[in-house]
Motif scaffolding. Structure first.
Motif, PDB file in Angstrom:
ATOM      1  N   LYS A 196       0.081  -1.616   4.568  1.00 12.68           N
ATOM      2  CA  LYS A 196      -0.544  -0.518   3.833  1.00 12.68           C
ATOM      3  C   LYS A 196       0.411   0.671   3.761  1.00 12.68           C
ATOM      4  O   LYS A 196       1.246   0.872   4.648  1.00 12.68           O
ATOM      5  N   PHE A 197       0.245   1.436   2.689  1.00 14.55           N
ATOM      6  CA  PHE A 197       1.027   2.645   2.486  1.00 14.55           C
ATOM      7  C   PHE A 197       0.077   3.799   2.203  1.00 14.55           C
ATOM      8  O   PHE A 197      -0.985   3.605   1.601  1.00 14.55           O
ATOM      9  N   GLU A 198       0.474   4.981   2.631  1.00 15.05           N
ATOM     10  CA  GLU A 198      -0.249   6.200   2.295  1.00 15.05           C
ATOM     11  C   GLU A 198       0.514   6.920   1.192  1.00 15.05           C
ATOM     12  O   GLU A 198       1.719   7.140   1.294  1.00 15.05           O
ATOM     13  N   ILE A 199      -0.186   7.256   0.125  1.00 11.14           N
ATOM     14  CA  ILE A 199       0.420   7.982  -0.985  1.00 11.14           C
ATOM     15  C   ILE A 199      -0.241   9.351  -1.067  1.00 11.14           C
ATOM     16  O   ILE A 199      -1.472   9.458  -1.153  1.00 11.14           O
ATOM     17  N   SER A 200       0.555  10.393  -0.994  1.00 12.84           N
ATOM     18  CA  SER A 200       0.025  11.760  -1.024  1.00 12.84           C
ATOM     19  C   SER A 200       0.883  12.616  -1.937  1.00 12.84           C
ATOM     20  O   SER A 200       2.072  12.353  -2.126  1.00 12.84           O
TER      21      SER A 200
END
Length: 548
Positions: A322-326
């Motif tokens: 999983k990746f966090e995109i902000s």
């Protein structure tokens, strides 16, 4: 005259100990007596000595077909010995001489005990994905993308906002719109500008949003505050939650336009992206190491010149990375793609990627700020060594404080200017070696990507092509994995065979074995030995050699 001998043919063992058996004495003796392999057997021989030669009453025709013998000496506790036939010499019609070499591995297999030693390669009993990651330095050939995920939240499909940043509240006609320097916070960033937003549902509606913006700015011009507009730029809907918008309408010259303002406490938007992991390759490997880097990995690009390689096995859950995109509300919509639970870090920010920048609309404001924002993604950093000339002159005492015909001041001053000029032309980020992505390069293409609706990250699942995947998989099937650790050897953990290779100075074990034979056993393991668990299967690497 009570020593016994069995003459055998077709025994698949070799005297170089490339292929050996994990058979007990009883098991191998049963194989030698199997009618498929036994040529003749007798038990009326005198003591068979250590001169590796025996005369038997089998015919030369029988002996010439044989490649292996088993014999027993009652004076040696009735132990059975196994040996390779080296030569057969005709003596008479009823006497044939056989020269032989003791099969040290098979004769003494039950008489030594393995011990921990430095293992170079072996078949493992724990082949979970991500559990064996020591690099093998094998050629992966060409790689291909077999799957991909596009983060649609940053695409054209969700629309945009055109934003005016002004130090004057141009939405009001009264002096209450006085300058708000430093009193506003957007996405956690202190701002001296109030933001006014005009919505465009997609690229095609941007012209109408611009028309509304022009109407809005026209009112600012009549009030004499157009000079207070500092920035005009575009951000994706992704960075703003609709619940944080306050809608306004304004009529200018008979035309009504709709715009929005924001609560100044608006926080950065964060979304989570799950990316693909596929095990149903067109060619399905038998060894799970083939699902790890560099044979199988994630390639992530922001489509603006920055890419990175991520290893599935370095995620805490390799099959569900999983990746966090902000992103935050700022000129260019600064954002990051950050791997989650990667290399032991809940958020591995150092190995994140910047999101592609969004266009800054041409505005007669601070041209340098606009330029820097447009190029903030990929300004090359080439500062290393720029100061070499000036540093060298000072270190060598060549710096003169007085300018003159023969002075180096003029040249040195020029060097200083050159260094300063180079630094000024290469404004960008300093990249530490530890922060560099595995793959990098390219130039900022945010404007064209925006126009083509490509200004979003893409996550590619990559693997080597089937031709190379088969070669690599067959290599692991035959020779196991690189280990490079001190462990107890794994001799019988697989269904049909175990490969074992120890370091050149190591010993695999010890026990009640004559020194010369134990040396042969150790040398076999140092060279690399395949230990088969079924004589019929020797050499058949197509079998399912699964963990037992």
């Amino acid at each position: 005259m009570n020593s016994a001998i069995i003459l055998c043919k077709g025994i698949k063992l070799d005297r170089d100990y490339r292929n050996v058996l994990s058979y007990s004495e009883t098991q191998l003796l049963a194989t030698c007596r199997d009618n498929r392999y036994r040529i003749a057997e007798a038990s009326n021989y005198s003591f068979i000595g250590r001169d590796n030669r025996i005369i038997v009453n089998f015919t030369w025709g029988q002996c010439i077909k044989a490649n292996y013998i088993a014999f027993q000496n009652p004076t040696y506790n009735n132990k059975w010995f196994f040996a390779f036939i080296d030569n057969v010499v005709y003596k008479s019609d009823e006497a044939t001489e056989i020269d032989f070499t003791i099969d040290a591995w098979s004769t003494w297999f039950n008489d030594w005990q393995k011990k921990p030693c430095y293992i170079v390669r072996e078949h493992v009993n724990n082949d979970g994905i991500g559990q064996n990651t020591i690099q093998e330095n094998l050629d992966v050939g060409r790689v291909e993308a077999i799957n991909y995920v596009v983060d649609e939240a940053l695409s054209n499909n969700f629309g945009y906002y055109i934003i005016i940043g002004s130090t004057w509240n141009i939405g009001t006609d009264t002096e209450s719109g006085q300058n708000l320097f430093g009193s506003l916070i957007y996405s956690g960033i202190v701002s001296a500008e109030q933001l006014f937003l005009f919505q465009a549902t997609n690229l095609n509606t941007i012209p109408q949003a611009v028309a509304n913006m022009i109407l809005f700015i026209t009112q600012a011009n009549t009030d004499g505050h157009i000079a207070d507009i500092r920035n005009v730029y575009i951000v994706p809907n992704f960075v703003i939650e609709a619940s944080q918008l306050v809608q306004h309408t304004k009529t200018v010259a008979g035309n009504t336009c709709t715009y929005y303002t924001l609560n100044s406490s608006v926080t950065p938007i964060i979304v989570e992206e799950s990316v693909p992991f596929t095990t149903n390759f067109s060619y399905k490997p038998k060894n799970n190491k083939c699902y790890c880097y560099p044979y199988h990995y994630l390639f992530v690009t922001n489509q603006n010149g920055n890419q990175n390689v991520y290893k599935y096995e370095d995620f805490s859950d390799p099959q569900n990375p999983k990746f966090e995109i902000s992103a935050c509300l700022s000129n260019g919509a600064s954002g990051m793609i950050v791997p989650k639970n990667y290399k032991g870090q809940s958020l591995n920010i150092d190995e994140g990627l910047a999101l592609g920048k969004y266009p800054t609309i041409e505005w007669n404001s601070d041209g340098y700020i606009n330029w820097l924002t447009q190029n903030a993604v990929n300004v090359p950093t080439q500062l290393v060594g720029l100061g070499g000339n000036i540093t060298g002159k000072i270190a060598n005492g060549n710096f003169s404080a007085t300018a003159g015909a023969n002075s180096s001041l003029g040249q040195t001053a020029t060097n200083i200017l050159n260094v300063a000029g180079n630094i000024a032309n290469l404004i960008g980020s300093f990249y530490s070696a530890s922060l560099l992505p595995t793959i990098q390069g390219g130039t900022n293409t945010a404007d064209i990507n925006f126009a083509r609706n490509r200004n979003y990250p893409v996550f590619y699942e990559m693997k080597c092509k089937d031709e190379f995947m088969k070669i690599i998989d067959d290599y692991f099937t035959r020779f196991g994995y690189k280990i490079n650790r001190v462990l107890e050897p794994n001799i019988v953990g697989r269904k049909y065979w175990n490969y074992l290779e120890i370091a050149p100075t190591e010993t695999v074990g010890n026990g009640d074995v004559p020194t010369e034979f134990m040396n042969e056993i150790n040398n076999a393991c140092r060279s690399g030995v395949t230990i088969w668990h079924d004589h019929e299967s020797i050499g058949n690497y197509t079998l399912d050699n699964s963990i037992v």
